[in-house]
Design an enzyme around this catalytic site. Sequence first.
Site, PDB file in Angstrom:
ATOM      1  N   HIS A  41      -6.969  -5.730   2.211  1.00 12.34           N
ATOM      2  CA  HIS A  41      -5.822  -5.170   2.923  1.00 12.34           C
ATOM      3  C   HIS A  41      -5.275  -6.258   3.839  1.00 12.34           C
ATOM      4  O   HIS A  41      -6.049  -6.934   4.531  1.00 12.34           O
ATOM      5  CB  HIS A  41      -6.259  -4.012   3.829  1.00 12.34           C
ATOM      6  CG  HIS A  41      -6.815  -2.812   3.139  1.00 12.34           C
ATOM      7  ND1 HIS A  41      -6.070  -1.681   2.915  1.00 12.34           N
ATOM      8  CD2 HIS A  41      -8.056  -2.549   2.645  1.00 12.34           C
ATOM      9  CE1 HIS A  41      -6.829  -0.764   2.314  1.00 12.34           C
ATOM     10  NE2 HIS A  41      -8.040  -1.268   2.139  1.00 12.34           N
ATOM     11  N   GLY A  83     -15.491   3.036   3.885  1.00 10.87           N
ATOM     12  CA  GLY A  83     -14.118   3.498   3.683  1.00 10.87           C
ATOM     13  C   GLY A  83     -13.486   3.083   2.371  1.00 10.87           C
ATOM     14  O   GLY A  83     -12.282   3.293   2.175  1.00 10.87           O
ATOM     15  N   GLN A  84     -14.280   2.477   1.474  1.00 13.03           N
ATOM     16  CA  GLN A  84     -13.687   2.082   0.186  1.00 13.03           C
ATOM     17  C   GLN A  84     -13.431   3.323  -0.670  1.00 13.03           C
ATOM     18  O   GLN A  84     -14.335   4.120  -0.907  1.00 13.03           O
ATOM     19  CB  GLN A  84     -14.615   1.118  -0.567  1.00 13.03           C
ATOM     20  CG  GLN A  84     -13.976   0.590  -1.856  1.00 13.03           C
ATOM     21  CD  GLN A  84     -14.831  -0.455  -2.570  1.00 13.03           C
ATOM     22  OE1 GLN A  84     -16.018  -0.621  -2.275  1.00 13.03           O
ATOM     23  NE2 GLN A  84     -14.223  -1.151  -3.513  1.00 13.03           N
ATOM     24  N   ASN A 113     -12.921  -3.057   2.632  1.00  9.13           N
ATOM     25  CA  ASN A 113     -13.942  -2.021   2.749  1.00  9.13           C
ATOM     26  C   ASN A 113     -14.856  -2.099   1.532  1.00  9.13           C
ATOM     27  O   ASN A 113     -14.380  -2.149   0.399  1.00  9.13           O
ATOM     28  CB  ASN A 113     -13.276  -0.648   2.827  1.00  9.13           C
ATOM     29  CG  ASN A 113     -12.339  -0.528   4.020  1.00  9.13           C
ATOM     30  OD1 ASN A 113     -12.645  -1.017   5.100  1.00  9.13           O
ATOM     31  ND2 ASN A 113     -11.185   0.097   3.819  1.00  9.13           N
ATOM     32  N   HIS A 157     -10.384  -5.435  -3.135  1.00  6.63           N
ATOM     33  CA  HIS A 157      -9.036  -5.619  -2.581  1.00  6.63           C
ATOM     34  C   HIS A 157      -9.127  -6.024  -1.125  1.00  6.63           C
ATOM     35  O   HIS A 157     -10.017  -5.575  -0.402  1.00  6.63           O
ATOM     36  CB  HIS A 157      -8.169  -4.367  -2.728  1.00  6.63           C
ATOM     37  CG  HIS A 157      -8.807  -3.093  -2.280  1.00  6.63           C
ATOM     38  ND1 HIS A 157      -9.753  -2.443  -3.035  1.00  6.63           N
ATOM     39  CD2 HIS A 157      -8.649  -2.351  -1.157  1.00  6.63           C
ATOM     40  CE1 HIS A 157     -10.138  -1.336  -2.395  1.00  6.63           C
ATOM     41  NE2 HIS A 157      -9.483  -1.265  -1.244  1.00  6.63           N
ATOM     42  N   ASP A 182       0.840  -1.195   0.000  1.00  5.67           N
ATOM     43  CA  ASP A 182       0.000   0.000   0.000  1.00  5.67           C
ATOM     44  C   ASP A 182       0.882   1.255   0.000  1.00  5.67           C
ATOM     45  O   ASP A 182       1.896   1.322   0.691  1.00  5.67           O
ATOM     46  CB  ASP A 182      -0.920  -0.004   1.226  1.00  5.67           C
ATOM     47  CG  ASP A 182      -2.090   0.951   1.078  1.00  5.67           C
ATOM     48  OD1 ASP A 182      -3.230   0.479   0.960  1.00  5.67           O
ATOM     49  OD2 ASP A 182      -1.851   2.185   1.068  1.00  5.67           O
ATOM     50  N   ILE A 183       0.496   2.246  -0.775  1.00  2.00           N
ATOM     51  CA  ILE A 183       1.277   3.478  -0.902  1.00  2.00           C
ATOM     52  C   ILE A 183       1.224   4.313   0.390  1.00  2.00           C
ATOM     53  O   ILE A 183       2.104   5.140   0.624  1.00  2.00           O
ATOM     54  CB  ILE A 183       0.744   4.310  -2.107  1.00  2.00           C
ATOM     55  CG1 ILE A 183       1.809   5.259  -2.622  1.00  2.00           C
ATOM     56  CG2 ILE A 183      -0.530   5.054  -1.758  1.00  2.00           C
ATOM     57  CD1 ILE A 183       1.464   5.894  -3.969  1.00  2.00           C
TER      58      ILE A 183
HETATM   59  P1  5GP Z   1      -9.691   1.447   0.307  1.00  4.01           P
HETATM   60  O1  5GP Z   1      -9.635   2.853   0.866  1.00  4.01           O
HETATM   61  O2  5GP Z   1     -10.467   1.426  -0.985  1.00  4.01           O
HETATM   62  O3  5GP Z   1     -10.122   0.400   1.265  1.00  4.01           O
HETATM   63  O4  5GP Z   1      -8.192   1.065  -0.020  1.00  4.01           O
HETATM   64  C1  5GP Z   1      -7.496   1.615  -1.097  1.00  4.01           C
HETATM   65  C2  5GP Z   1      -6.041   1.592  -0.722  1.00  4.01           C
HETATM   66  O5  5GP Z   1      -5.285   1.829  -1.890  1.00  4.01           O
HETATM   67  C3  5GP Z   1      -5.629   2.667   0.299  1.00  4.01           C
HETATM   68  O6  5GP Z   1      -5.092   2.045   1.448  1.00  4.01           O
HETATM   69  C4  5GP Z   1      -4.601   3.501  -0.458  1.00  4.01           C
HETATM   70  O7  5GP Z   1      -3.528   3.915   0.357  1.00  4.01           O
HETATM   71  C5  5GP Z   1      -4.142   2.558  -1.553  1.00  4.01           C
HETATM   72  N1  5GP Z   1      -3.706   3.234  -2.754  1.00  4.01           N
HETATM   73  C6  5GP Z   1      -4.333   4.267  -3.395  1.00  4.01           C
HETATM   74  N2  5GP Z   1      -3.643   4.628  -4.489  1.00  4.01           N
HETATM   75  C7  5GP Z   1      -2.558   3.813  -4.539  1.00  4.01           C
HETATM   76  C8  5GP Z   1      -1.461   3.710  -5.456  1.00  4.01           C
HETATM   77  O8  5GP Z   1      -1.348   4.420  -6.456  1.00  4.01           O
HETATM   78  N3  5GP Z   1      -0.529   2.753  -5.200  1.00  4.01           N
HETATM   79  C9  5GP Z   1      -0.622   1.942  -4.103  1.00  4.01           C
HETATM   80  N4  5GP Z   1       0.358   1.045  -3.923  1.00  4.01           N
HETATM   81  N5  5GP Z   1      -1.648   2.003  -3.226  1.00  4.01           N
HETATM   82  C10 5GP Z   1      -2.599   2.922  -3.442  1.00  4.01           C
END
Ligand code: 5GP
Length: 119
Positions: free
Chosen positions: A107, A98-99, A92, A105, A37-38
């Site tokens: 986590h 929180g998605q 999420n 995906h 994760d970034i």
């Molecule tokens: P969500 O918020 O949908 O549950 O998770 C999305 C995740 O993707 C977040 O934890 C966010 O940090 C990660 N993310 C968003 N953009 C990027 C990216 O460009 N590269 C990587 N490696 N992770 C990303």
Amino acid sequence: MSDVLNYNPDCLFCKIIKGDIPSNKVYEDDLCYAFYDIDPQAPTHFLVIPKAHIQSCGAVTAEDAALVGHMFQVIAQVTKELGVTDFRVVSNCGAQAGQTVPHLHFHVLAGRDMTWPPG
Ligand code: 5GP
Ligand code: ZN
């Protein structure tokens, strides 16, 4: 570069799978891709995504059952390879949960104490 089933040109994770956006790969096979994760929320934080564009857990169908099972097997394998025994898996589904990226995906978070219930 990998092929994405149901490639969605507006989807960040489809672009990551294709290699159009760089990522730090942890694992890859024909069905799924895992990368760090970034914006890590724990010392170890990676994401496991299907190569097929599926919007979220809420869009999983019976046809996806083997794929989702496979993703959990990958989580077990990769955590073992990383030497991680205690970890949390989170998905999420929807904005209120929180998605932020509408491509399914999981986590995988590890390396610190986790609280319950999650925020
Ligand atoms: P969500 O918020 O949908 O549950 O998770 C999305 C995740 O993707 C977040 O934890 C966010 O940090 C990660 N993310 C968003 N953009 C990027 C990216 O460009 N590269 C990587 N490696 N992770 C990303
Ligand atoms: Zn996608």
